[in-house]
Design a protein around this motif. Sequence first.
Motif, PDB file in Angstrom:
ATOM      1  N   SER A  63     -88.102 -52.865  14.977  1.00 27.46           N
ATOM      2  CA  SER A  63     -86.722 -52.776  15.453  1.00 27.46           C
ATOM      3  C   SER A  63     -86.569 -51.792  16.603  1.00 27.46           C
ATOM      4  O   SER A  63     -85.760 -52.019  17.519  1.00 27.46           O
ATOM      5  CB  SER A  63     -85.798 -52.365  14.296  1.00 27.46           C
ATOM      6  N   GLU A  64     -87.317 -50.692  16.561  1.00 33.76           N
ATOM      7  CA  GLU A  64     -87.190 -49.687  17.616  1.00 33.76           C
ATOM      8  C   GLU A  64     -87.545 -50.287  18.970  1.00 33.76           C
ATOM      9  O   GLU A  64     -86.811 -50.122  19.961  1.00 33.76           O
ATOM     10  CB  GLU A  64     -88.091 -48.478  17.322  1.00 33.76           C
ATOM     11  N   HIS A  65     -88.691 -50.960  19.040  1.00 33.96           N
ATOM     12  CA  HIS A  65     -89.126 -51.592  20.293  1.00 33.96           C
ATOM     13  C   HIS A  65     -88.125 -52.653  20.733  1.00 33.96           C
ATOM     14  O   HIS A  65     -87.805 -52.760  21.926  1.00 33.96           O
ATOM     15  CB  HIS A  65     -90.508 -52.207  20.113  1.00 33.96           C
ATOM     16  N   LEU A  66     -87.632 -53.449  19.804  1.00 35.53           N
ATOM     17  CA  LEU A  66     -86.681 -54.508  20.123  1.00 35.53           C
ATOM     18  C   LEU A  66     -85.416 -53.934  20.754  1.00 35.53           C
ATOM     19  O   LEU A  66     -84.951 -54.407  21.804  1.00 35.53           O
ATOM     20  CB  LEU A  66     -86.337 -55.293  18.856  1.00 35.53           C
ATOM     21  N   ILE A  67     -84.854 -52.913  20.128  1.00 28.27           N
ATOM     22  CA  ILE A  67     -83.604 -52.331  20.626  1.00 28.27           C
ATOM     23  C   ILE A  67     -83.812 -51.680  21.983  1.00 28.27           C
ATOM     24  O   ILE A  67     -83.009 -51.859  22.910  1.00 28.27           O
ATOM     25  CB  ILE A  67     -83.048 -51.311  19.604  1.00 28.27           C
ATOM     26  N   THR A 125     -79.606 -43.977  20.119  1.00 25.41           N
ATOM     27  CA  THR A 125     -79.143 -43.502  18.807  1.00 25.41           C
ATOM     28  C   THR A 125     -77.928 -44.296  18.336  1.00 25.41           C
ATOM     29  O   THR A 125     -77.871 -44.750  17.187  1.00 25.41           O
ATOM     30  CB  THR A 125     -78.807 -42.006  18.849  1.00 25.41           C
ATOM     31  N   ALA A 126     -76.962 -44.466  19.239  1.00 26.36           N
ATOM     32  CA  ALA A 126     -75.775 -45.243  18.875  1.00 26.36           C
ATOM     33  C   ALA A 126     -76.134 -46.703  18.623  1.00 26.36           C
ATOM     34  O   ALA A 126     -75.626 -47.330  17.678  1.00 26.36           O
ATOM     35  CB  ALA A 126     -74.729 -45.139  19.978  1.00 26.36           C
ATOM     36  N   ALA A 127     -77.019 -47.246  19.472  1.00 25.41           N
ATOM     37  CA  ALA A 127     -77.425 -48.644  19.303  1.00 25.41           C
ATOM     38  C   ALA A 127     -78.140 -48.855  17.967  1.00 25.41           C
ATOM     39  O   ALA A 127     -77.908 -49.855  17.275  1.00 25.41           O
ATOM     40  CB  ALA A 127     -78.328 -49.065  20.461  1.00 25.41           C
ATOM     41  N   TRP A 128     -79.015 -47.935  17.615  1.00 20.47           N
ATOM     42  CA  TRP A 128     -79.744 -48.040  16.344  1.00 20.47           C
ATOM     43  C   TRP A 128     -78.782 -48.050  15.159  1.00 20.47           C
ATOM     44  O   TRP A 128     -78.908 -48.878  14.257  1.00 20.47           O
ATOM     45  CB  TRP A 128     -80.729 -46.884  16.215  1.00 20.47           C
ATOM     46  N   GLU A 129     -77.805 -47.169  15.174  1.00 19.80           N
ATOM     47  CA  GLU A 129     -76.845 -47.088  14.059  1.00 19.80           C
ATOM     48  C   GLU A 129     -76.039 -48.373  13.943  1.00 19.80           C
ATOM     49  O   GLU A 129     -75.860 -48.924  12.853  1.00 19.80           O
ATOM     50  CB  GLU A 129     -75.929 -45.886  14.268  1.00 19.80           C
ATOM     51  N   ARG A 130     -75.558 -48.881  15.082  1.00 15.52           N
ATOM     52  CA  ARG A 130     -74.750 -50.097  15.052  1.00 15.52           C
ATOM     53  C   ARG A 130     -75.603 -51.319  14.667  1.00 15.52           C
ATOM     54  O   ARG A 130     -75.149 -52.205  13.933  1.00 15.52           O
ATOM     55  CB  ARG A 130     -74.090 -50.335  16.427  1.00 15.52           C
ATOM     56  N   TYR A 131     -76.832 -51.354  15.163  1.00 13.94           N
ATOM     57  CA  TYR A 131     -77.720 -52.467  14.843  1.00 13.94           C
ATOM     58  C   TYR A 131     -78.019 -52.507  13.348  1.00 13.94           C
ATOM     59  O   TYR A 131     -77.993 -53.589  12.735  1.00 13.94           O
ATOM     60  CB  TYR A 131     -79.019 -52.356  15.635  1.00 13.94           C
ATOM     61  N   ASN A 167     -93.320 -56.032  10.397  1.00 14.03           N
ATOM     62  CA  ASN A 167     -92.845 -54.859  11.122  1.00 14.03           C
ATOM     63  C   ASN A 167     -91.343 -54.655  10.952  1.00 14.03           C
ATOM     64  O   ASN A 167     -90.794 -53.663  11.435  1.00 14.03           O
ATOM     65  CB  ASN A 167     -93.176 -54.977  12.615  1.00 14.03           C
ATOM     66  N   LYS A 168     -90.675 -55.581  10.277  1.00 12.74           N
ATOM     67  CA  LYS A 168     -89.255 -55.434   9.958  1.00 12.74           C
ATOM     68  C   LYS A 168     -89.096 -54.288   8.951  1.00 12.74           C
ATOM     69  O   LYS A 168     -89.948 -54.121   8.068  1.00 12.74           O
ATOM     70  CB  LYS A 168     -88.729 -56.740   9.358  1.00 12.74           C
ATOM     71  N   PRO A 169     -88.027 -53.473   9.052  1.00  8.64           N
ATOM     72  CA  PRO A 169     -87.813 -52.434   8.041  1.00  8.64           C
ATOM     73  C   PRO A 169     -87.873 -53.000   6.620  1.00  8.64           C
ATOM     74  O   PRO A 169     -87.392 -54.113   6.364  1.00  8.64           O
ATOM     75  CB  PRO A 169     -86.415 -51.895   8.375  1.00  8.64           C
ATOM     76  N   LEU A 170     -88.465 -52.264   5.710  1.00  7.28           N
ATOM     77  CA  LEU A 170     -88.733 -52.771   4.365  1.00  7.28           C
ATOM     78  C   LEU A 170     -87.481 -53.262   3.656  1.00  7.28           C
ATOM     79  O   LEU A 170     -87.497 -54.320   3.020  1.00  7.28           O
ATOM     80  CB  LEU A 170     -89.417 -51.681   3.529  1.00  7.28           C
TER      81      LEU A 170
END
Length: 235
Positions: free
Chosen positions: A53-57, A87-93, A130-133
Amino acid sequence: MPLKNIRAVIVDLDGTMVDTLGDFEASLNHTLSDLDLPPVGRALLERTVGKGSEHLIRSVLAHQLGLPEVAGLSNVCSARTVDTLYTAAWERYQHHYQCINGQFSTVYPGVAEGLLALQSAGLRLACLTNKPLAFARRLLEIKSLHGYFGWVFGGDSFARKKPDPMPLLGTCFAMGVEPGQAVMLGDSLNDAHAARAAGCHVALVPYGYNHGQPISDAPHDLVLQGIDHLLPNLA
């Protein structure tokens, strides 16, 4: 030639068992809307999913801001611009994906039948993505695939993600098999490189997300039309 002495199968999730582009597209576009950025198209997602997810975002943010994509972010100013929004994108995603997970995705043909055949043959089955568990477990439950797997590992289960071999080695250890007794079943270079580096066999399907490259170009022992074609290729 059939693969011999296989005791376990490690199966990727996105692009291998489930077509999840619809989930990614909806979640990311809700996220981009929250950040007052334009929506993303599927063509970009097809070449950026699969590395976590980190790379995708970060890739999507860079693209929508008109900056180089993550792999080429050598410009300090560009990197800082993405970092400012990340940081904001990660939280909203995370919020949107949790709500959307599974709604716009479909299980590929032959997946349930293939997993049942492998399970019935006495093989140990693990899902490694690689998706979060938490998202992976929930998606497997929604799609009624969770019952086939004795082990499920996500991108946050180990210190490193595929294509690093660490997740493959950790999964083999958890299942109690040697890497040479396991086959990685995936859809991308990430799966192929991780498996080869770990010493596992490699079986690939051609319909997933391989960053726009032919899957036959990736290191492999087998290229299959679907998961239900794997068991006949195991001796």
